[in-house]
Design a protein around this motif. Structure first.
Motif, PDB file in Angstrom:
ATOM      1  N   GLU A 203       0.838  -1.198   0.000  1.00  0.00           N
ATOM      2  CA  GLU A 203       0.000   0.000   0.000  1.00  0.00           C
ATOM      3  C   GLU A 203       0.869   1.242   0.000  1.00  0.00           C
ATOM      4  O   GLU A 203       1.753   1.389   0.835  1.00  0.00           O
ATOM      5  CB  GLU A 203      -0.906   0.021   1.241  1.00  0.00           C
ATOM      6  N   ASP A 204       0.625   2.147  -0.941  1.00  0.00           N
ATOM      7  CA  ASP A 204       1.293   3.443  -0.971  1.00  0.00           C
ATOM      8  C   ASP A 204       0.391   4.472  -0.301  1.00  0.00           C
ATOM      9  O   ASP A 204      -0.755   4.194   0.007  1.00  0.00           O
ATOM     10  CB  ASP A 204       1.567   3.881  -2.408  1.00  0.00           C
ATOM     11  N   GLY A 205       0.933   5.652  -0.106  1.00  0.00           N
ATOM     12  CA  GLY A 205       0.124   6.727   0.433  1.00  0.00           C
ATOM     13  C   GLY A 205       0.455   7.059   1.872  1.00  0.00           C
ATOM     14  O   GLY A 205      -0.144   7.930   2.452  1.00  0.00           O
ATOM     15  N   GLY A 206       1.435   6.406   2.455  1.00  0.00           N
ATOM     16  CA  GLY A 206       1.864   6.705   3.818  1.00  0.00           C
ATOM     17  C   GLY A 206       2.938   7.773   3.783  1.00  0.00           C
ATOM     18  O   GLY A 206       2.835   8.767   3.076  1.00  0.00           O
ATOM     19  N   SER A 207       3.999   7.536   4.516  1.00  0.00           N
ATOM     20  CA  SER A 207       5.093   8.498   4.602  1.00  0.00           C
ATOM     21  C   SER A 207       5.826   8.663   3.285  1.00  0.00           C
ATOM     22  O   SER A 207       6.435   9.687   3.030  1.00  0.00           O
ATOM     23  CB  SER A 207       6.097   8.051   5.668  1.00  0.00           C
ATOM     24  N   PHE A 208       5.797   7.659   2.443  1.00  0.00           N
ATOM     25  CA  PHE A 208       6.498   7.694   1.166  1.00  0.00           C
ATOM     26  C   PHE A 208       5.506   7.363   0.069  1.00  0.00           C
ATOM     27  O   PHE A 208       4.533   6.661   0.277  1.00  0.00           O
ATOM     28  CB  PHE A 208       7.654   6.690   1.156  1.00  0.00           C
ATOM     29  N   SER A 209       5.775   7.854  -1.145  1.00  0.00           N
ATOM     30  CA  SER A 209       4.826   7.635  -2.235  1.00  0.00           C
ATOM     31  C   SER A 209       5.216   6.471  -3.129  1.00  0.00           C
ATOM     32  O   SER A 209       4.640   6.296  -4.180  1.00  0.00           O
ATOM     33  CB  SER A 209       4.699   8.911  -3.067  1.00  0.00           C
ATOM     34  N   SER A 210       6.212   5.702  -2.748  1.00  0.00           N
ATOM     35  CA  SER A 210       6.583   4.538  -3.549  1.00  0.00           C
ATOM     36  C   SER A 210       7.068   3.423  -2.634  1.00  0.00           C
ATOM     37  O   SER A 210       7.270   3.620  -1.447  1.00  0.00           O
ATOM     38  CB  SER A 210       7.665   4.897  -4.564  1.00  0.00           C
ATOM     39  N   SER A 211       7.273   2.261  -3.224  1.00  0.00           N
ATOM     40  CA  SER A 211       7.759   1.101  -2.494  1.00  0.00           C
ATOM     41  C   SER A 211       9.085   0.665  -3.100  1.00  0.00           C
ATOM     42  O   SER A 211       9.220   0.612  -4.317  1.00  0.00           O
ATOM     43  CB  SER A 211       6.770  -0.058  -2.601  1.00  0.00           C
ATOM     44  N   THR A 212      10.066   0.363  -2.265  1.00  0.00           N
ATOM     45  CA  THR A 212      11.347  -0.152  -2.723  1.00  0.00           C
ATOM     46  C   THR A 212      11.382  -1.633  -2.414  1.00  0.00           C
ATOM     47  O   THR A 212      11.039  -2.048  -1.311  1.00  0.00           O
ATOM     48  CB  THR A 212      12.505   0.572  -2.009  1.00  0.00           C
ATOM     49  N   VAL A 213      11.788  -2.428  -3.409  1.00  0.00           N
ATOM     50  CA  VAL A 213      11.801  -3.878  -3.259  1.00  0.00           C
ATOM     51  C   VAL A 213      13.155  -4.424  -3.677  1.00  0.00           C
ATOM     52  O   VAL A 213      13.837  -3.856  -4.527  1.00  0.00           O
ATOM     53  CB  VAL A 213      10.674  -4.530  -4.085  1.00  0.00           C
ATOM     54  N   SER A 214      13.542  -5.546  -3.058  1.00  0.00           N
ATOM     55  CA  SER A 214      14.826  -6.162  -3.344  1.00  0.00           C
ATOM     56  C   SER A 214      14.708  -7.668  -3.185  1.00  0.00           C
ATOM     57  O   SER A 214      13.998  -8.152  -2.303  1.00  0.00           O
ATOM     58  CB  SER A 214      15.876  -5.603  -2.372  1.00  0.00           C
ATOM     59  N   LEU A 215      15.417  -8.410  -4.023  1.00  0.00           N
ATOM     60  CA  LEU A 215      15.393  -9.866  -4.004  1.00  0.00           C
ATOM     61  C   LEU A 215      16.809 -10.367  -4.279  1.00  0.00           C
ATOM     62  O   LEU A 215      17.441  -9.943  -5.251  1.00  0.00           O
ATOM     63  CB  LEU A 215      14.431 -10.372  -5.084  1.00  0.00           C
ATOM     64  N   THR A 216      17.318 -11.239  -3.416  1.00  0.00           N
ATOM     65  CA  THR A 216      18.639 -11.840  -3.588  1.00  0.00           C
ATOM     66  C   THR A 216      18.489 -13.343  -3.426  1.00  0.00           C
ATOM     67  O   THR A 216      17.804 -13.810  -2.520  1.00  0.00           O
ATOM     68  CB  THR A 216      19.629 -11.315  -2.524  1.00  0.00           C
ATOM     69  N   ALA A 217      19.147 -14.099  -4.315  1.00  0.00           N
ATOM     70  CA  ALA A 217      19.076 -15.557  -4.240  1.00  0.00           C
ATOM     71  C   ALA A 217      20.452 -16.148  -4.508  1.00  0.00           C
ATOM     72  O   ALA A 217      21.197 -15.649  -5.354  1.00  0.00           O
ATOM     73  CB  ALA A 217      18.065 -16.101  -5.244  1.00  0.00           C
ATOM     74  N   ALA A 218      20.778 -17.204  -3.782  1.00  0.00           N
ATOM     75  CA  ALA A 218      22.036 -17.928  -3.972  1.00  0.00           C
ATOM     76  C   ALA A 218      21.728 -19.295  -4.549  1.00  0.00           C
ATOM     77  O   ALA A 218      20.822 -19.995  -4.081  1.00  0.00           O
ATOM     78  CB  ALA A 218      22.769 -18.069  -2.640  1.00  0.00           C
ATOM     79  N   ALA A 219      22.483 -19.673  -5.570  1.00  0.00           N
ATOM     80  CA  ALA A 219      22.292 -20.965  -6.218  1.00  0.00           C
ATOM     81  C   ALA A 219      22.796 -22.090  -5.329  1.00  0.00           C
ATOM     82  O   ALA A 219      23.668 -21.896  -4.481  1.00  0.00           O
ATOM     83  CB  ALA A 219      23.029 -20.990  -7.556  1.00  0.00           C
ATOM     84  N   SER A 220      22.259 -23.275  -5.546  1.00  0.00           N
ATOM     85  CA  SER A 220      22.726 -24.458  -4.826  1.00  0.00           C
ATOM     86  C   SER A 220      23.946 -25.035  -5.546  1.00  0.00           C
ATOM     87  O   SER A 220      24.338 -24.573  -6.619  1.00  0.00           O
ATOM     88  CB  SER A 220      21.604 -25.502  -4.776  1.00  0.00           C
ATOM     89  N   ALA A 221      24.531 -26.058  -4.985  1.00  0.00           N
ATOM     90  CA  ALA A 221      25.712 -26.695  -5.570  1.00  0.00           C
ATOM     91  C   ALA A 221      25.403 -27.324  -6.919  1.00  0.00           C
ATOM     92  O   ALA A 221      26.272 -27.399  -7.794  1.00  0.00           O
ATOM     93  CB  ALA A 221      26.256 -27.755  -4.614  1.00  0.00           C
ATOM     94  N   GLU A 222      24.162 -27.761  -7.130  1.00  0.00           N
ATOM     95  CA  GLU A 222      23.773 -28.439  -8.369  1.00  0.00           C
ATOM     96  C   GLU A 222      23.443 -27.476  -9.505  1.00  0.00           C
ATOM     97  O   GLU A 222      23.272 -27.894 -10.641  1.00  0.00           O
ATOM     98  CB  GLU A 222      22.552 -29.337  -8.127  1.00  0.00           C
ATOM     99  N   ALA A 223      23.315 -26.193  -9.229  1.00  0.00           N
ATOM    100  CA  ALA A 223      22.855 -25.222 -10.225  1.00  0.00           C
ATOM    101  C   ALA A 223      23.974 -24.789 -11.172  1.00  0.00           C
ATOM    102  O   ALA A 223      25.133 -24.690 -10.785  1.00  0.00           O
ATOM    103  CB  ALA A 223      22.295 -23.995  -9.526  1.00  0.00           C
ATOM    104  N   THR A 224      23.591 -24.530 -12.417  1.00  0.00           N
ATOM    105  CA  THR A 224      24.505 -23.861 -13.346  1.00  0.00           C
ATOM    106  C   THR A 224      24.005 -22.457 -13.665  1.00  0.00           C
ATOM    107  O   THR A 224      24.773 -21.626 -14.135  1.00  0.00           O
ATOM    108  CB  THR A 224      24.684 -24.658 -14.663  1.00  0.00           C
ATOM    109  N   THR A 225      22.713 -22.180 -13.397  1.00  0.00           N
ATOM    110  CA  THR A 225      22.157 -20.832 -13.546  1.00  0.00           C
ATOM    111  C   THR A 225      21.126 -20.574 -12.447  1.00  0.00           C
ATOM    112  O   THR A 225      20.518 -21.509 -11.927  1.00  0.00           O
ATOM    113  CB  THR A 225      21.442 -20.619 -14.902  1.00  0.00           C
ATOM    114  N   ILE A 226      20.967 -19.300 -12.132  1.00  0.00           N
ATOM    115  CA  ILE A 226      19.906 -18.869 -11.223  1.00  0.00           C
ATOM    116  C   ILE A 226      19.463 -17.490 -11.697  1.00  0.00           C
ATOM    117  O   ILE A 226      20.290 -16.693 -12.158  1.00  0.00           O
ATOM    118  CB  ILE A 226      20.342 -18.869  -9.747  1.00  0.00           C
ATOM    119  N   ALA A 227      18.160 -17.225 -11.647  1.00  0.00           N
ATOM    120  CA  ALA A 227      17.625 -15.952 -12.135  1.00  0.00           C
ATOM    121  C   ALA A 227      16.607 -15.398 -11.153  1.00  0.00           C
ATOM    122  O   ALA A 227      15.908 -16.151 -10.473  1.00  0.00           O
ATOM    123  CB  ALA A 227      16.966 -16.146 -13.501  1.00  0.00           C
TER     124      ALA A 227
END
Length: 111
Positions: free
Chosen positions: A58-82
């Motif tokens: 929900e926007d409209g509080g103290s700030f007019s936007s939302s900041t989002v972040s996503l970080t992922a670590a691959a497992s030992a079996e992975a050759t790619t992660i997105a």
């Protein structure tokens, strides 16, 4: 009331966090939000893939936007992660990393 300004009605954004890989699990996934002045964070280990999490911010509080972040670590079996973050169907960020134990990060803001 003198000096009072009308408040804009709060609007909401549907944010979707996604992680994919050629492996069945991710070593770890962490996603964070900063929404209407309030921070939030979730983390999971050995998460089954593909991973998807939808949130309504929900926007409209103290700030007019939302900041989002996503970080992922691959497992030992992975050759790619997105990772990918969308808000109301619009792609905010999308990244790919290669190699076992590699890390991928996406971040953006929605208005």
């Amino acid at each position: 009331m003198l000096g009072a300004s009308p408040r804009s009605p709060a609007k909401s954004n549907t944010v979707t966090y996604e992680v994919t890989s050629d492996a069945g699990t991710a070593g770890s996934i962490r996603y964070m939000t900063f929404n209407s002045g309030s921070p939030g964070q979730e983390q999971t280990f050995d998460a089954p893939l593909p991973f998807t999490n939808k949130m309504t911010l929900e926007d409209g509080g103290s700030f007019s936007s939302s900041t989002v972040s996503l970080t992922a670590a691959a497992s030992a079996e992975a050759t790619t992660i997105a990772c990918k973050i969308t808000a109301n169907g619009e792609v905010l960020a999308e990244q790919t990393s290669t190699g076992a134990y590699s890390v991928v990060a996406c971040s953006g803001s929605s208005e």
